[in-house]
Design a protein around this motif. Structure first.
Motif, PDB file in Angstrom:
ATOM      1  N   LYS A 139      28.674 -57.696 -23.116  1.00  0.00           N
ATOM      2  CA  LYS A 139      29.041 -58.997 -23.692  1.00  0.00           C
ATOM      3  C   LYS A 139      28.075 -59.439 -24.791  1.00  0.00           C
ATOM      4  CE  LYS A 139      31.616 -60.786 -19.816  1.00  0.00           C
ATOM      5  NZ  LYS A 139      31.553 -61.581 -18.592  1.00  0.00           N
ATOM      6  N   TRP A 140      27.057 -58.640 -25.058  1.00  0.00           N
ATOM      7  CA  TRP A 140      26.063 -59.028 -26.054  1.00  0.00           C
ATOM      8  C   TRP A 140      26.682 -59.354 -27.407  1.00  0.00           C
ATOM      9  CZ3 TRP A 140      21.243 -55.291 -25.378  1.00  0.00           C
ATOM     10  CH2 TRP A 140      20.553 -55.664 -24.213  1.00  0.00           C
ATOM     11  N   ASP A 152      19.174 -69.685 -26.837  1.00  0.00           N
ATOM     12  CA  ASP A 152      19.533 -69.020 -25.589  1.00  0.00           C
ATOM     13  C   ASP A 152      20.841 -68.256 -25.817  1.00  0.00           C
ATOM     14  OD1 ASP A 152      20.497 -68.398 -23.018  1.00  0.00           O
ATOM     15  OD2 ASP A 152      19.532 -70.152 -22.130  1.00  0.00           O
ATOM     16  N   VAL A 153      20.801 -66.938 -25.672  1.00  0.00           N
ATOM     17  CA  VAL A 153      21.973 -66.101 -25.979  1.00  0.00           C
ATOM     18  C   VAL A 153      23.170 -66.427 -25.081  1.00  0.00           C
ATOM     19  CG1 VAL A 153      21.483 -64.122 -24.465  1.00  0.00           C
ATOM     20  CG2 VAL A 153      22.669 -63.755 -26.652  1.00  0.00           C
ATOM     21  N   ARG A 154      22.910 -67.041 -23.928  1.00  0.00           N
ATOM     22  CA  ARG A 154      24.001 -67.300 -22.977  1.00  0.00           C
ATOM     23  C   ARG A 154      24.917 -68.440 -23.406  1.00  0.00           C
ATOM     24  NH1 ARG A 154      20.367 -68.278 -17.810  1.00  0.00           N
ATOM     25  NH2 ARG A 154      19.431 -69.647 -19.378  1.00  0.00           N
ATOM     26  N   HIS A 155      24.399 -69.316 -24.280  1.00  0.00           N
ATOM     27  CA  HIS A 155      25.166 -70.501 -24.667  1.00  0.00           C
ATOM     28  C   HIS A 155      25.317 -70.608 -26.179  1.00  0.00           C
ATOM     29  CE1 HIS A 155      24.216 -71.546 -20.552  1.00  0.00           C
ATOM     30  NE2 HIS A 155      22.925 -71.471 -20.837  1.00  0.00           N
ATOM     31  N   LYS A 210      20.042 -61.728 -19.055  1.00  0.00           N
ATOM     32  CA  LYS A 210      20.848 -62.577 -18.169  1.00  0.00           C
ATOM     33  C   LYS A 210      22.356 -62.389 -18.381  1.00  0.00           C
ATOM     34  CE  LYS A 210      17.391 -65.315 -16.487  1.00  0.00           C
ATOM     35  NZ  LYS A 210      16.272 -64.375 -16.566  1.00  0.00           N
ATOM     36  N   ILE A 211      22.749 -61.627 -19.395  1.00  0.00           N
ATOM     37  CA  ILE A 211      24.180 -61.351 -19.559  1.00  0.00           C
ATOM     38  C   ILE A 211      24.401 -59.842 -19.659  1.00  0.00           C
ATOM     39  CG2 ILE A 211      24.913 -63.559 -20.594  1.00  0.00           C
ATOM     40  CD1 ILE A 211      24.705 -62.271 -23.331  1.00  0.00           C
ATOM     41  N   HIS A 231      28.476 -62.695 -27.675  1.00  0.00           N
ATOM     42  CA  HIS A 231      27.551 -63.839 -27.690  1.00  0.00           C
ATOM     43  C   HIS A 231      26.807 -63.942 -29.025  1.00  0.00           C
ATOM     44  CE1 HIS A 231      27.605 -65.306 -23.430  1.00  0.00           C
ATOM     45  NE2 HIS A 231      28.250 -64.170 -23.299  1.00  0.00           N
ATOM     46  N   SER A 244      14.596 -60.063 -24.731  1.00  0.00           N
ATOM     47  CA  SER A 244      14.437 -60.385 -23.315  1.00  0.00           C
ATOM     48  C   SER A 244      12.957 -60.348 -22.947  1.00  0.00           C
ATOM     49  CB  SER A 244      15.187 -59.382 -22.440  1.00  0.00           C
ATOM     50  OG  SER A 244      14.722 -59.485 -21.102  1.00  0.00           O
ATOM     51  N   LYS A 277      16.712 -64.340 -23.454  1.00  0.00           N
ATOM     52  CA  LYS A 277      17.373 -64.179 -22.151  1.00  0.00           C
ATOM     53  C   LYS A 277      18.520 -63.158 -22.187  1.00  0.00           C
ATOM     54  CE  LYS A 277      16.219 -69.048 -21.344  1.00  0.00           C
ATOM     55  NZ  LYS A 277      15.285 -69.421 -20.319  1.00  0.00           N
TER      56      LYS A 277
END
Length: 194
Positions: A151-152, A114-117, A146-147, A155, A175, A143
């Motif tokens: 900010k890609w 998950d790219v967000r975490h 979702k950001i 992450h 995505s 995901k």
């Protein structure tokens, strides 16, 4: 990639149940809830061939999806979250390990994160396991929608550093919502199977 036909052929728990023949296989591994089913569905233009679930840990078998009668996507049970007993988890672990280490038709493993975490301990362990067995690995960060785009790269850097991503391993930002990264993913997968 033009998908004319996609079907689930078998849900297997032991080698005797794996499909016969020599068609190439691409395994999909990742934490429960990382979006493996959504990835499969997006890649093959289907709404719900691979069943998505809000309950993590739904996949408890190796699910073989035959695509265009030419190759298989193999959905591996997710790790992490799943509210299952330690005993069940160990059984899955053995089943996954047996498949990943003995299957000659396996051409590459797609590790979804998950790219967000930042990658979890399990993600890192899985990546190290794949590297130990010298398996071609493609890391797909899901995901992405979702950001914010800005900010890609931050992450992506966090993930690559946490995994100690091998320079030969492909990394794809993806995505399932927007289809971002889909073309790139097909290119990489087809190359892995050729």
């Amino acid at each position: 990639m033009n998908i004319k036909k996609a079907e689930i052929v078998i849900s297997a728990v032991k080698p005797q149940q794996y499909p016969k023949g020599n068609l190439p296989e691409i395994a999909l591994a990742g934490r429960s809830n990382v979006g493996k089913s959504s990835f499969i569905n997006k890649m093959i233009h289907r709404k719900n061939l691979a069943r998505t679930s809000s309950k993590p840990g739904k996949t408890q078998t190796l699910n073989f999806y035959l695509i265009n009668e030419k190759f298989y996507f193999v959905d591996v049970p997710g790790y992490g979250y799943a509210k299952v007993s330690k005993k069940e988890r160990e059984a899955w672990g053995k089943m996954i390990e047996t498949y990943l280490t003995t299957r000659k038709q396996l051409k590459a493993v797609v590790l979804l994160v998950d790219v967000r975490h930042p990658p979890t301990k399990d993600d890192i362990m899985m990546y190290e396991f794949l590297k130990y067995y010298k398996m071609p690995t493609i890391v797909v960060a899901t995901k992405a929608d979702k950001i914010p785009k800005g900010k890609w790269s931050k992450h992506v850097k966090i993930i690559k550093e946490a995994l100690h991503l091998h320079p030969n391993d492909e990394f794809i930002l993806f995505s399932a919502e927007t289809g971002y990264g889909k073309e790139e993913a097909w290119n990489v997968l087809l190359k892995a199977m050729s």
